[in-house]
Design a protein around this motif. Structure first.
Motif, mmCIF file in Angstrom:
data_model
loop_
_atom_site.group_PDB
_atom_site.id
_atom_site.type_symbol
_atom_site.label_atom_id
_atom_site.label_comp_id
_atom_site.label_asym_id
_atom_site.label_seq_id
_atom_site.Cartn_x
_atom_site.Cartn_y
_atom_site.Cartn_z
ATOM 1 N N THR A 27 0.833 -1.203 0.000
ATOM 2 C CA THR A 27 0.000 0.000 0.000
ATOM 3 C C THR A 27 0.868 1.253 0.000
ATOM 4 O O THR A 27 0.590 2.217 -0.723
ATOM 5 C CB THR A 27 -0.941 0.002 1.230
ATOM 6 N N GLN A 28 1.929 1.262 0.806
ATOM 7 C CA GLN A 28 2.843 2.406 0.837
ATOM 8 C C GLN A 28 3.552 2.567 -0.508
ATOM 9 O O GLN A 28 3.683 3.685 -1.015
ATOM 10 C CB GLN A 28 3.871 2.223 1.958
ATOM 11 N N ARG A 29 3.993 1.477 -1.100
ATOM 12 C CA ARG A 29 4.670 1.533 -2.403
ATOM 13 C C ARG A 29 3.747 2.104 -3.477
ATOM 14 O O ARG A 29 4.139 2.978 -4.255
ATOM 15 C CB ARG A 29 5.173 0.153 -2.812
ATOM 16 N N LEU A 30 2.521 1.627 -3.508
ATOM 17 C CA LEU A 30 1.553 2.113 -4.485
ATOM 18 C C LEU A 30 1.286 3.605 -4.287
ATOM 19 O O LEU A 30 1.228 4.375 -5.249
ATOM 20 C CB LEU A 30 0.250 1.323 -4.380
ATOM 21 N N ARG A 31 1.163 4.031 -3.050
ATOM 22 C CA ARG A 31 0.909 5.446 -2.750
ATOM 23 C C ARG A 31 2.082 6.317 -3.201
ATOM 24 O O ARG A 31 1.881 7.400 -3.771
ATOM 25 C CB ARG A 31 0.638 5.636 -1.255
ATOM 26 N N LEU A 32 3.297 5.857 -2.968
ATOM 27 C CA LEU A 32 4.469 6.625 -3.391
ATOM 28 C C LEU A 32 4.533 6.744 -4.916
ATOM 29 O O LEU A 32 4.875 7.812 -5.446
ATOM 30 C CB LEU A 32 5.751 5.999 -2.832
ATOM 31 N N ILE A 33 4.196 5.689 -5.620
ATOM 32 C CA ILE A 33 4.166 5.762 -7.082
ATOM 33 C C ILE A 33 3.120 6.778 -7.536
ATOM 34 O O ILE A 33 3.362 7.583 -8.443
ATOM 35 C CB ILE A 33 3.905 4.363 -7.698
ATOM 36 N N GLU A 34 1.956 6.773 -6.897
ATOM 37 C CA GLU A 34 0.923 7.765 -7.217
ATOM 38 C C GLU A 34 1.413 9.181 -6.933
ATOM 39 O O GLU A 34 1.197 10.097 -7.725
ATOM 40 C CB GLU A 34 -0.344 7.494 -6.401
ATOM 41 N N ILE A 35 2.060 9.368 -5.799
ATOM 42 C CA ILE A 35 2.562 10.689 -5.395
ATOM 43 C C ILE A 35 3.622 11.196 -6.370
ATOM 44 O O ILE A 35 3.765 12.405 -6.572
ATOM 45 C CB ILE A 35 3.106 10.636 -3.941
ATOM 46 N N SER A 36 4.352 10.297 -7.009
ATOM 47 C CA SER A 36 5.418 10.716 -7.931
ATOM 48 C C SER A 36 4.887 11.601 -9.057
ATOM 49 O O SER A 36 5.607 12.459 -9.565
ATOM 50 C CB SER A 36 6.137 9.502 -8.508
ATOM 51 N N ASP A 37 3.643 11.416 -9.446
ATOM 52 C CA ASP A 37 3.050 12.243 -10.498
ATOM 53 C C ASP A 37 2.649 13.621 -9.996
ATOM 54 O O ASP A 37 2.268 14.478 -10.793
ATOM 55 C CB ASP A 37 1.816 11.556 -11.085
ATOM 56 N N ARG A 38 2.729 13.843 -8.699
ATOM 57 C CA ARG A 38 2.306 15.119 -8.122
ATOM 58 C C ARG A 38 3.459 16.081 -7.853
ATOM 59 O O ARG A 38 3.236 17.162 -7.303
ATOM 60 C CB ARG A 38 1.533 14.872 -6.835
ATOM 61 N N CYS A 39 4.678 15.704 -8.212
ATOM 62 C CA CYS A 39 5.773 16.646 -7.994
ATOM 63 C C CYS A 39 5.548 17.861 -8.895
ATOM 64 O O CYS A 39 4.969 17.743 -9.977
ATOM 65 C CB CYS A 39 7.136 15.988 -8.224
ATOM 66 N N PRO A 40 5.958 19.039 -8.464
ATOM 67 C CA PRO A 40 5.675 20.257 -9.226
ATOM 68 C C PRO A 40 6.192 20.237 -10.667
ATOM 69 O O PRO A 40 5.502 20.719 -11.573
ATOM 70 C CB PRO A 40 6.367 21.353 -8.403
ATOM 71 N N VAL A 41 7.366 19.675 -10.909
ATOM 72 C CA VAL A 41 7.887 19.650 -12.280
ATOM 73 C C VAL A 41 7.048 18.716 -13.142
ATOM 74 O O VAL A 41 6.736 19.030 -14.300
ATOM 75 C CB VAL A 41 9.384 19.263 -12.305
ATOM 76 N N ASN A 42 6.658 17.571 -12.618
ATOM 77 C CA ASN A 42 5.793 16.638 -13.348
ATOM 78 C C ASN A 42 4.490 17.330 -13.729
ATOM 79 O O ASN A 42 4.029 17.263 -14.877
ATOM 80 C CB ASN A 42 5.513 15.410 -12.482
ATOM 81 N N LYS A 43 3.890 18.041 -12.759
ATOM 82 C CA LYS A 43 2.638 18.751 -13.019
ATOM 83 C C LYS A 43 2.833 19.867 -14.048
ATOM 84 O O LYS A 43 1.969 20.088 -14.898
ATOM 85 C CB LYS A 43 2.070 19.293 -11.710
ATOM 86 N N THR A 44 3.960 20.542 -13.998
ATOM 87 C CA THR A 44 4.248 21.596 -14.973
ATOM 88 C C THR A 44 4.337 21.020 -16.380
ATOM 89 O O THR A 44 3.761 21.563 -17.328
ATOM 90 C CB THR A 44 5.561 22.320 -14.621
ATOM 91 N N LEU A 45 5.058 19.921 -16.513
ATOM 92 C CA LEU A 45 5.230 19.321 -17.838
ATOM 93 C C LEU A 45 3.917 18.798 -18.417
ATOM 94 O O LEU A 45 3.747 18.760 -19.640
ATOM 95 C CB LEU A 45 6.256 18.190 -17.773
ATOM 96 N N LEU A 46 3.002 18.386 -17.562
ATOM 97 C CA LEU A 46 1.714 17.873 -18.028
ATOM 98 C C LEU A 46 0.668 18.959 -18.201
ATOM 99 O O LEU A 46 -0.371 18.739 -18.815
ATOM 100 C CB LEU A 46 1.192 16.804 -17.064
ATOM 101 N N GLY A 47 0.944 20.143 -17.664
ATOM 102 C CA GLY A 47 -0.004 21.251 -17.761
ATOM 103 C C GLY A 47 0.271 22.110 -18.979
ATOM 104 O O GLY A 47 1.186 21.869 -19.764
#
Length: 140
Positions: A110-130
């Protein structure tokens, strides 16, 4: 955040990048440059990788999870949009970034899955997708 300055002279294609008191060199591979530093796309992936790693570190620390190490492996490719069956763009190129994450530590599924999900929420990731708008003016 520090202002970024990119400066190039007559030396193909060595570019000095300055961020506040920090300096690094960017260049192109030996096929066209002198390979004195990472390419611009390498730097883009480094920005994303460092942001993902830092975001996961912060999240795990806040949750008091036993995350010992994060390794983020990134690759970038581009293909003609017309060759991409599931892409919105139909002209030009579609860039694909492959992000693989290795999580080291005493973590449950559960922790591993949550961390993988959180990886998409880093500011640079969000910038590149926005949506990104770049304005250009000449310095005088």
């Amino acid at each position: 955040m520090a202002e970024i300055i990119a400066k190039i002279g007559k030396e193909k294609y060595e570019t000095t990048l300055t961020a506040g008191k920090h300096k690094i060199i960017a260049d192109e591979p030996l096929t066209v440059g002198k390979d004195k530093g990472p390419t611009p796309y390498d730097l883009l992936l480094m920005a994303l990788g460092s942001c993902v790693a830092m975001t996961l570190r912060m999240y795990a620390d806040r949750k008091k999870w036993d995350l010992q190490e994060v390794q983020v492996v990134l690759n970038q490719n581009r293909a003609h949009a017309k060759d991409c069956g599931d892409c919105e763009s139909k002209e030009g190129f579609v860039h694909t970034i492959k992000k693989e994450i290795k999580l080291v530590g005493n973590l449950d599924d559960t922790q591993r899955l949550r961390l993988i999900e959180i990886s998409d929420r880093c500011p640079v990731n969000k910038t590149l997708l926005g949506e990104i708008k770049i304005t250009t003016t000449e310095l005088t």
